[in-house]
Design an enzyme around this catalytic site. Structure first.
Site, short mmCIF file in Angstrom:
data_model
loop_
_atom_site.label_atom_id
_atom_site.label_comp_id
_atom_site.label_asym_id
_atom_site.label_seq_id
_atom_site.Cartn_x
_atom_site.Cartn_y
_atom_site.Cartn_z
N VAL A 25 0.85 -1.20 0.00
CA VAL A 25 0.00 0.00 0.00
C VAL A 25 0.88 1.24 0.00
O VAL A 25 1.40 1.64 1.03
CB VAL A 25 -0.91 0.00 1.24
CG1 VAL A 25 -1.78 1.24 1.25
CG2 VAL A 25 -1.77 -1.25 1.25
N PRO A 26 1.07 1.84 -1.17
CA PRO A 26 1.92 3.03 -1.29
C PRO A 26 1.25 4.24 -0.66
O PRO A 26 0.77 5.13 -1.37
CB PRO A 26 2.10 3.19 -2.79
CG PRO A 26 0.86 2.57 -3.39
CD PRO A 26 0.43 1.48 -2.45
N CYS A 27 1.23 4.29 0.63
CA CYS A 27 0.55 5.39 1.32
C CYS A 27 1.21 6.72 0.99
O CYS A 27 0.62 7.77 1.17
CB CYS A 27 0.56 5.13 2.82
SG CYS A 27 2.16 4.62 3.43
N HIS A 28 2.44 6.67 0.50
CA HIS A 28 3.11 7.93 0.18
C HIS A 28 2.48 8.58 -1.04
O HIS A 28 2.75 9.72 -1.35
CB HIS A 28 4.60 7.67 -0.05
CG HIS A 28 4.88 6.75 -1.18
ND1 HIS A 28 4.97 5.38 -1.02
CD2 HIS A 28 5.08 7.01 -2.49
CE1 HIS A 28 5.23 4.86 -2.21
NE2 HIS A 28 5.29 5.82 -3.11
#
Length: 107
Positions: free
Chosen positions: A58-61
């Site tokens: 999950v690329p929360c960035h």
DNA sequence: AAACTGACTTCTC
DNA sequence: GGAGAAGCCAGTT
């Protein structure tokens, strides 16, 4: 129906959506909230990112504020690290904010 | 079950 | 454009 279907928590849905954000693009909490089913769940989305049990998945960035502003992200040096990662993906920046006009996830 | 918290958003001044 | 306040939702205690 098979009862082994886990009850999809809100966060689970959010993780699925965030994981679909293409590289070089970013999405706002509000947008994810809307894709999750309710545009007013932006706050809940932020919480899900905080617990974020699936870091590389999950690329929360790639999740930014409504103005493309970098918020949250307590990892590394905070928003600085976040900005660096986005820059590495080709996201266009304007000062300290993401240029949503060019780099917002186009659904 | 109620109260509190938080990586949000939007409105108004 | 900045500062303050209100509203909303889900998860945790």
């Amino acid at each position: 129906m098979s009862s082994h279907q886990k009850k999809m928590t809100f966060c689970g849905c959010v993780y699925t959506i965030v994981a679909k954000i293409p590289k070089g693009k970013v999405a706002t909490y509000g947008q994810i909230a809307r894709l999750a089913g309710n545009p007013k769940t932006a706050r809940a989305v932020g919480m899900c990112m905080k617990i974020n049990p699936f870091v590389p998945r999950v690329p929360c960035h790639r999740v930014v504020g409504s103005d493309g502003r970098l918020i949250g992200f307590s990892a590394g040096k905070g928003v600085k690290t976040k900005k660096d990662m986005l820059l590495a993906e080709g996201v266009q920046f304007r000062n300290d904010s993401v240029d949503l006009l060019q780099s917002q996830w186009n659904t």
